[in-house]
Design an enzyme around this catalytic site. Structure first.
Site, mmCIF file in Angstrom:
data_model
loop_
_atom_site.group_PDB
_atom_site.id
_atom_site.type_symbol
_atom_site.label_atom_id
_atom_site.label_comp_id
_atom_site.label_asym_id
_atom_site.label_seq_id
_atom_site.Cartn_x
_atom_site.Cartn_y
_atom_site.Cartn_z
ATOM 1 N N PHE A 9 0.513 -1.198 -0.085
ATOM 2 C CA PHE A 9 0.020 0.216 -0.011
ATOM 3 C C PHE A 9 0.781 1.947 0.253
ATOM 4 O O PHE A 9 0.951 2.353 1.140
ATOM 5 C CB PHE A 9 -0.763 0.520 0.664
ATOM 6 C CG PHE A 9 -2.070 -0.779 0.948
ATOM 7 C CD1 PHE A 9 -3.118 -0.355 -0.591
ATOM 8 C CD2 PHE A 9 -2.192 -1.573 1.567
ATOM 9 C CE1 PHE A 9 -4.356 -0.592 -0.950
ATOM 10 C CE2 PHE A 9 -4.105 -2.156 1.210
ATOM 11 C CZ PHE A 9 -4.116 -1.536 -0.124
ATOM 12 N N HIS A 10 1.656 1.916 -1.432
ATOM 13 C CA HIS A 10 2.420 2.892 -1.347
ATOM 14 C C HIS A 10 1.541 3.678 -1.923
ATOM 15 O O HIS A 10 0.195 3.633 -1.691
ATOM 16 C CB HIS A 10 3.105 2.268 -2.470
ATOM 17 C CG HIS A 10 4.291 1.690 -1.772
ATOM 18 N ND1 HIS A 10 5.508 1.221 -2.426
ATOM 19 C CD2 HIS A 10 4.011 0.879 -0.564
ATOM 20 C CE1 HIS A 10 6.433 1.307 -1.375
ATOM 21 N NE2 HIS A 10 5.593 0.595 -0.431
#
Lengths: 103, 558
Positions: free
Chosen positions: A22-23
């Site tokens: 989850f960037h």
């Protein structure tokens, strides 16, 4: 909270295969999608929570979920089933609806 | 100030290569940098959509307006031409500033009577501390983004703005906020920071935009705004240079520019030395999407296909058809050029859930690469079958990572035999690919004559890490990790000699191969095949073209 009990609570899960987890870019896409639903939508890294508000990018980024994690979604409200389905689809599609690389 | 004695030579770590000459611009001079704008000028400078706080506005209103103004500025920056990375970075800042979870605590504090600046700083400090302490370098680097947006809002609330940095400046300071980088017009100029990191957003942007950049610069009190020379190719910042040094530098700049444009005009092979000797230059690839915008004619083939990202997730590890498909797509792109696929190299800094071992005390010295493959034999068998099937479409070779002992190569060879046998039995078309060894563990590097291998590929990143006992990402260890130190060059030469004695091909596929500064040493060590990141091709081509046999030999390791 008795009213909440009447609303359907829907959950779903999928393995996140996004290269880096989850960037920034996936988090933006996920929270924007979640915000389109009127239901309350949560994301979690375990089947029974703890749950995080999936409409908040600050909260989703703070999860610091790496790739290859199983992510769980839960929603409560009138469009909860559609919300969970859409979020699972987004993760399963590896966030491919946008072509921009991750910063 | 212009006397030669005032000249300083400061060392740093290259985050983006190149040469730049220009006046110093010091980011730490906050007071001089910041200007209080009068109301008229402020109106003019405000981006569309931003409103000035009315006279007597409450702190809550002022913060709301400051956040709006910051978002408007960031959105305006997004409209400027730039790459997708830049846009995503700005979009992230806007999304965070629009999130009540981030801003809520500041508004709550203001409601409790805390002053705006204090409330805002405290609210952001919590978040910044959280990112600063993250394990993952990516999340750690986000702290810089938060500081960047924090300061932008503060400036908007106090009616100050930063003076624009004049184009062509050498920007110095502790760190450069990414949005400030994007505000600049980069026409010449460079960056030299005392802190910062090579994996920061700014470093990524600098590489993409071709802006020379150093990080981890020796601490020094830089004074004045005199001329400076930034030699990011050699990790050097020279302030107040004497006339001769400056003239030499300009000459080098001109030569590099010429070589660069010549390389751009004629990027494609052949890659030849000044003596006319041919060098094979291949590229490293981690993902098929990287190939989409790349012309296969730019290189001699692919020297390293990393399969960790190709196989996303546990289910892919056992999906022979999907893997076969991925390999075939890469082979089709290469159109007959050499392709070397590395077997799954998980572990170390590349964990795969359910496959790698969790919580190893020292993952880089633990179960990784072939060690792990020999534990998960069904995964290895699947990958070998998929590769042998792809080899029937077009030739490819297989490389085994993290080999320590000859037995490991033997076991993989037997597994490959078994895979071929089983494919024949299933009536599936296949070809047995050559099986080579990635040489990166010192024990193997020093005894590579004892290994049965069809080729060697030197993995310089891990080889250097293990030889020098220096972790790959520790900044303070910079010079101990120098790839050009005698120990590294001797070992590389030994591997090359051993390959030559057996007449098997040898190549090098670490960062060293893409560093123009290392090319002459590698060629002098006898290497004639290098595999590099695609972005490094022009610089590598130019460096090879500069190489002369005799000149290189002078730099031979003792």
């Amino acid at each position: 909270m008795s009213q909440d009990d009447l609303l359907p609570r829907v959950t779903g899960s999928t393995v996140m295969t996004h290269e880096r987890g989850f960037h920034a870019r996936p988090s933006i896409m996920l929270t924007q999608l979640a915000s389109r639903f009127s239901s309350r939508v949560w994301i979690g890294l375990a089947e029974h929570g703890p749950w995080t508000d999936a409409k908040s990018i600050a909260r989703v980024m703070a999860l610091k979920a790496p790739h290859q994690t199983t992510v769980f979604f839960a929603a409560e409200g009138p469009d909860s089933a559609a919300a969970v389905r859409a979020l699972v689809d987004l993760v399963q599609s590896d966030f491919t609806n946008a072509k921009d690389p991750d910063p | 100030m212009s006397s030669a004695t005032a000249s300083l030579y400061l060392r740093g770590i290259a985050a983006a290569p190149g040469l730049a000459r220009g006046p110093l611009f010091r980011l730490d001079e906050v007071r001089l940098d910041e200007v209080r704008l009068d109301e008229v000028r402020r109106e003019a400078a405000l981006p569309p959509g931003a409103r000035l706080p009315p006279a007597g506005a409450s702190d809550r209103e002022r913060l709301e307006l400051a956040i709006d103004a910051a978002c408007a500025e960031l959105t305006a920056l997004m409209q400027r031409p730039g790459d997708a990375n830049a846009k995503a970075l700005l979009a992230f800042q806007v999304a965070m500033l629009r999130d009540p979870v981030l801003t809520g605590p500041a508004f709550a504090a203001i409601a409790d009577g805390v002053a705006l600046e204090c409330a805002w700083l405290q609210a952001l400090a919590l978040q910044i501390r959280d990112y600063d302490s993250a394990d993952d370098a990516y999340f750690r680097a986000r702290a810089a983004d938060l500081r960047d947006m924090r300061d932008r809002v503060l400036r908007a609330s106090s009616g100050t703005a930063l003076l624009p940095i004049p184009p062509g400046s050498i920007v110095t300071g502790t760190d450069l906020p990414p949005s400030r980088f994007l505000e600049m017009t980069w026409d010449g100029g460079g960056i030299a920071l005392t802190e910062g990191s090579t994996s920061s957003h700014v470093a990524m942007l600098a590489r993409a935009w071709g802006v020379p950049m150093l990080v981890g610069l020796d601490q020094a009190i830089l004074q004045g705004h005199g001329e400076a020379l930034l030699d990011a190719d050699n990790g050097l910042l020279i302030t107040e240079p004497d006339a001769r040094t400056a003239a030499e530098f300009t000459l080098r700049q001109r030569r590099t520019r010429k070589a660069g444009s010549a390389a751009a005009n004629e990027l494609a092979p052949p890659f030849t030395t000044a003596d006319g000797e041919r060098v094979q230059v291949l590229i490293n690839v981690a993902d098929q999407t990287e190939l989409e915008h790349l012309d296969p004619a730019c290189c001699d083939g692919i020297g390293l296909v990393r399969t960790e990202l190709l196989l996303r997730g546990r289910q892919d590890l056992l999906d022979e058809a999907k893997q076969n498909d991925a390999y075939c797509r890469i082979l089709r792109w290469a159109a007959g050029r050499s392709v070397t696929v590395r077997l799954l190299d998980a572990g170390g800094d590349k964990p795969i859930g359910g496959y790698t071992v969790d919580a190893e005390a020292n993952p880089f010295l633990g179960l990784r690469g072939v060690r792990l493959s020999l534990v998960h034999r069904e995964v290895l068998a699947t990958q070998l079958r998929a590769l042998a099937r792809a080899a029937a479409v077009q030739p490819l070779q297989i490389m085994v990572p993290m080999v320590t002992l000859p037995e490991e190569m033997q076991q993989v060879r037997q597994m490959l035999d078994a895979a071929i046998h089983s494919l024949h039995k299933d009536g599936l078309e296949c070809v047995r690919p050559p099986l080579g060894m990635m040489v990166e563990v010192p024990a193997a590097a020093l005894t590579c004559d004892l290994f049965e291998a069809d080729f060697f590929s030197i993995g310089s990143n891990d080889l250097i890490q293990y030889l020098t006992a220096c972790s790959r990402d520790s900044r303070p260890l910079g010079s101990l990790r120098d790839p050009l130190q005698p120990a590294v060059l001797r070992v590389i030469r030994g591997i090359v000699d051993s390959a030559r004695a057996r007449a098997i091909p040898v190549s090098l596929c670490g960062d060293m191969a893409g560093d123009p500064h290392c090319i002459s040493a590698l060629l002098a060590a006898g290497l004639r095949s290098l595999s590099v990141t695609p972005a490094a091709l022009p610089a590598v081509k130019a460096a090879i073209a500069r190489y002369r046999h005799a000149a290189g030999d002078a730099g031979r390791p003792p």
